[in-house]
Write an enzyme that holds these catalytic residues in place. Structure first.
Site, mmCIF file in Angstrom:
data_model
loop_
_atom_site.group_PDB
_atom_site.id
_atom_site.type_symbol
_atom_site.label_atom_id
_atom_site.label_comp_id
_atom_site.label_asym_id
_atom_site.label_seq_id
_atom_site.Cartn_x
_atom_site.Cartn_y
_atom_site.Cartn_z
ATOM 1 N N ALA A 198 1.158 -0.864 0.447
ATOM 2 C CA ALA A 198 -0.333 0.424 -0.295
ATOM 3 C C ALA A 198 0.523 1.422 -0.040
ATOM 4 O O ALA A 198 1.822 1.136 0.328
ATOM 5 C CB ALA A 198 -0.435 0.019 1.385
ATOM 6 N N LYS A 248 -7.360 2.429 9.629
ATOM 7 C CA LYS A 248 -8.695 3.123 10.012
ATOM 8 C C LYS A 248 -8.883 3.140 8.360
ATOM 9 O O LYS A 248 -8.713 3.874 7.589
ATOM 10 C CB LYS A 248 -8.166 4.698 10.669
ATOM 11 C CG LYS A 248 -7.262 5.586 9.792
ATOM 12 C CD LYS A 248 -6.972 5.989 8.193
ATOM 13 C CE LYS A 248 -8.707 6.686 7.448
ATOM 14 N NZ LYS A 248 -7.839 6.417 6.110
ATOM 15 N N HIS A 304 -10.402 -5.426 5.749
ATOM 16 C CA HIS A 304 -9.425 -5.145 7.424
ATOM 17 C C HIS A 304 -10.087 -6.122 8.366
ATOM 18 O O HIS A 304 -9.333 -7.138 8.340
ATOM 19 C CB HIS A 304 -9.864 -4.273 8.067
ATOM 20 C CG HIS A 304 -9.543 -2.906 7.203
ATOM 21 N ND1 HIS A 304 -9.838 -1.520 7.904
ATOM 22 C CD2 HIS A 304 -8.285 -2.855 6.368
ATOM 23 C CE1 HIS A 304 -8.633 -0.968 6.590
ATOM 24 N NE2 HIS A 304 -8.075 -1.116 5.665
ATOM 25 N N ARG A 326 -10.268 4.864 -2.983
ATOM 26 C CA ARG A 326 -11.485 5.057 -2.345
ATOM 27 C C ARG A 326 -12.902 5.019 -3.020
ATOM 28 O O ARG A 326 -13.649 6.220 -2.412
ATOM 29 C CB ARG A 326 -10.920 6.821 -1.797
ATOM 30 C CG ARG A 326 -9.705 6.779 -1.333
ATOM 31 C CD ARG A 326 -9.129 7.846 -1.055
ATOM 32 N NE ARG A 326 -7.785 7.380 -0.167
ATOM 33 C CZ ARG A 326 -6.610 7.115 -0.478
ATOM 34 N NH1 ARG A 326 -6.385 6.273 -1.191
ATOM 35 N NH2 ARG A 326 -5.872 6.244 0.956
HETATM 36 N N1 LIG Z 1 -3.139 6.278 8.585
HETATM 37 C C1 LIG Z 1 -3.044 7.351 7.132
HETATM 38 O O1 LIG Z 1 -2.377 8.220 7.385
HETATM 39 C C2 LIG Z 1 -3.199 6.968 5.964
HETATM 40 C C3 LIG Z 1 -3.813 7.381 5.004
HETATM 41 C C4 LIG Z 1 -3.651 6.369 4.093
HETATM 42 C C5 LIG Z 1 -4.452 5.369 4.036
HETATM 43 N N2 LIG Z 1 -5.197 5.121 5.027
HETATM 44 C C6 LIG Z 1 -5.647 4.123 5.236
HETATM 45 O O2 LIG Z 1 -5.015 2.564 4.415
HETATM 46 C C7 LIG Z 1 -5.427 1.816 3.625
HETATM 47 C C8 LIG Z 1 -5.535 1.750 2.859
HETATM 48 O O3 LIG Z 1 -5.137 2.875 2.038
HETATM 49 P P1 LIG Z 1 -3.640 3.468 0.414
HETATM 50 O O4 LIG Z 1 -4.074 4.135 0.695
HETATM 51 O O5 LIG Z 1 -2.535 3.027 1.757
HETATM 52 O O6 LIG Z 1 -4.199 2.044 -0.088
HETATM 53 P P2 LIG Z 1 -3.669 1.349 -1.848
HETATM 54 O O7 LIG Z 1 -2.202 2.277 -2.017
HETATM 55 O O8 LIG Z 1 -4.668 1.049 -2.884
HETATM 56 O O9 LIG Z 1 -2.884 0.107 -1.017
HETATM 57 C C9 LIG Z 1 -3.957 -1.047 -0.724
HETATM 58 C C10 LIG Z 1 -3.182 -2.645 -1.176
HETATM 59 O O10 LIG Z 1 -3.839 -3.537 -0.760
HETATM 60 C C11 LIG Z 1 -3.539 -4.657 -1.723
HETATM 61 N N3 LIG Z 1 -5.110 -5.068 -1.411
HETATM 62 C C12 LIG Z 1 -5.064 -6.575 -1.607
HETATM 63 N N4 LIG Z 1 -6.770 -5.959 -1.980
HETATM 64 C C13 LIG Z 1 -6.756 -5.318 -3.231
HETATM 65 C C14 LIG Z 1 -7.627 -4.692 -3.610
HETATM 66 N N5 LIG Z 1 -8.787 -5.802 -4.494
HETATM 67 N N6 LIG Z 1 -7.413 -3.256 -4.518
HETATM 68 C C15 LIG Z 1 -6.509 -2.638 -4.341
HETATM 69 N N7 LIG Z 1 -5.897 -2.970 -3.373
HETATM 70 C C16 LIG Z 1 -5.866 -4.559 -2.986
HETATM 71 C C17 LIG Z 1 -2.584 -4.507 -2.809
HETATM 72 O O11 LIG Z 1 -1.687 -4.911 -2.618
HETATM 73 P P3 LIG Z 1 -0.906 -5.977 -2.889
HETATM 74 O O12 LIG Z 1 -1.743 -5.688 -4.681
HETATM 75 O O13 LIG Z 1 0.279 -6.051 -3.289
HETATM 76 O O14 LIG Z 1 -1.436 -6.938 -2.613
HETATM 77 C C18 LIG Z 1 -2.334 -2.750 -2.195
HETATM 78 O O15 LIG Z 1 -1.359 -2.300 -2.073
HETATM 79 C C19 LIG Z 1 -6.486 2.255 3.382
HETATM 80 O O16 LIG Z 1 -7.600 1.820 5.117
HETATM 81 C C20 LIG Z 1 -6.888 3.877 4.308
HETATM 82 O O17 LIG Z 1 -8.063 4.149 4.431
HETATM 83 C C21 LIG Z 1 -4.128 5.792 6.372
#
Ligand SMILES: NC(=O)c1ccc[n+]([C@@H]2O[C@H](COP(=O)([O-])OP(=O)(O)OC[C@H]3O[C@@H](n4cnc5c(N)ncnc54)[C@H](OP(=O)(O)O)[C@@H]3O)[C@@H](O)[C@H]2O)c1
Length: 339
Positions: A15, A100, A82, A168
């Site tokens: 992610a 979150k 999650h 999102r």
């Molecule tokens: N605390 C904070 O500051 C913060 C900031 C941003 C996001 N978040 C949270 O973190 C989480 C991820 O957000 P992100 O923006 O980092 O997401 P992202 O870049 O899209 O990454 C999600 C990861 O989940 C995996 N995945 C598994 N099934 C998937 C599917 N069906 N579609 C897409 N991805 C899938 C993928 O990894 P693989 O393909 O490698 O398996 C992908 O890299 C969310 O819950 C978000 O609310 C928190």
């Protein structure tokens, strides 16, 4: 006998938030090390591990969970996943720090807490802003009566999402502005008011993929205090929080993502020398690192975990009520009481 003094972390998925913030925070932490990453795609895991200096790469989340040299996992998967991966990790006796919002519903959060308890592991939602010293300071001072009786919390978290394939915007994966950024506003409101809302009201704009791209919400608390906020995936970046009481108020810009530099807080009240406002600077820190170090202390030393999953369940109960209201044209909806 060897003493394990560092928590051995694995991360599920490649992610963006892991890459940009949480994985480096684990690597910089004093009591943790990042030993493995898993991806649905082995090549992606390998490339990610090589770029980030992570020793092991797995081609499935199951394989990482089966590694006995992983003590805890960080779960930055799409929101919808999650529940499943937290429960599966708990069954493999891994502590879980999950992004979150912790789950899709309050009931899911409760089920996740139960899985963690049954398996003797810890579970916490990764709301990192709570570990920033500015947040800690404001919460402590509000509790101590610094602004009198708290009557209003006003907050916003908006940004413009330009990539249309983003998780999102995917309703099936738990997208939406309230799930993504409004959840911070709900969390901060409940924390600053120190109680749970009883009634929720919201209006939303629904995008072509079925998620709320904009949402404005109001939460009513016992005694009539009110929190109101807006969140969006369509507006220029705005991020602030203000807590107002009978004798003063605190306000912060970049309330949730202040970065690593000094963070400003505006305190407004009549000061003895006639001034109406004072500005305080909190020294810069990495709030993600503070969060993972807190979690590791709890796992390694049994220090109390500040936020059990039941806390997340209460946040989700408010979010669920806001969504019910938004789908119902803004009609007031009761917020379910949890535990
Ligand atoms: N605390 C904070 O500051 C913060 C900031 C941003 C996001 N978040 C949270 O973190 C989480 C991820 O957000 P992100 O923006 O980092 O997401 P992202 O870049 O899209 O990454 C999600 C990861 O989940 C995996 N995945 C598994 N099934 C998937 C599917 N069906 N579609 C897409 N991805 C899938 C993928 O990894 P693989 O393909 O490698 O398996 C992908 O890299 C969310 O819950 C978000 O609310 C928190």
């Amino acid at each position: 006998m060897t003493t394990i003094n560092k928590l051995r972390w694995g991360v599920l998925g490649t992610a963006n938030i892991g890459r940009a913030a949480v994985n480096p925070a684990i690597q910089a932490s004093t009591n943790g090390e990042l030993v493995a990453v898993a991806s649905r795609d082995l090549e992606r895991a390998r490339a990610f591990a090589a770029a980030a200096g992570i020793p092991k790469a797995y081609g499935s989340y199951e394989a990482l969970l089966a590694d006995p040299q992983v003590d805890a996992v960080y779960v930055p998967l799409p929101n919808k996943l999650h529940l499943e991966w937290t429960v599966r990790a708990a069954r493999q006796k891994k502590h879980v720090l999950c992004e979150k919002p912790l789950a899709m519903t309050a009931a899911e959060c409760v089920a996740m807490q139960r899985a963690a308890d049954t398996n003797g592991v810890l579970l916490m939602e990764a709301f990192m802003y709570r570990f920033h010293p500015r947040t800690e300071d404001v919460v402590a001072r509000v509790r101590a009566g610094a602004v009198g009786e708290v009557r209003v919390v006003r907050s916003a978290f908006t940004f413009r999402l330009t990539k249309l394939d983003n998780i999102r915007l995917d309703a099936a994966l738990g997208g939406g502005s309230l799930m993504d950024v409004g959840c911070y506003c709900v969390n901060a409101s409940r924390t600053l008011l120190g109680s749970e809302p009883t009634v929720a009201q919201a209006w939303a704009t629904w995008g072509p993929t079925g998620v709320d791209t904009e949402l404005t919400g109001t939460l009513r608390f016992p005694g009539g205090a009110v929190a109101h906020f807006d969140c969006a995936l369509t507006l220029e970046r705005r991020e602030y929080c203000e807590v107002a009481g009978t004798t003063g108020s605190f306000a912060a810009e970049a309330a949730f993502l202040p970065g690593k530099g000094p963070a400003e807080l505006v305190e407004r009240r009549p000061f003895p020398d006639g001034r109406k406002e004072e500005r305080h600077l909190t020294a810069g820190v990495d709030q993600y690192q503070r969060m993972v170090e807190h979690f590791a202390r709890a796992a390694l030393e049994g220090a109390p975990l500040r936020y059990p999953a039941l806390e997340a369940a209460r946040n989700m109960a408010a979010i669920e009520a806001l969504y019910r209201s938004a789908r119902n044209g803004g009609a007031p909806e009761p917020v379910a009481a949890i535990g």
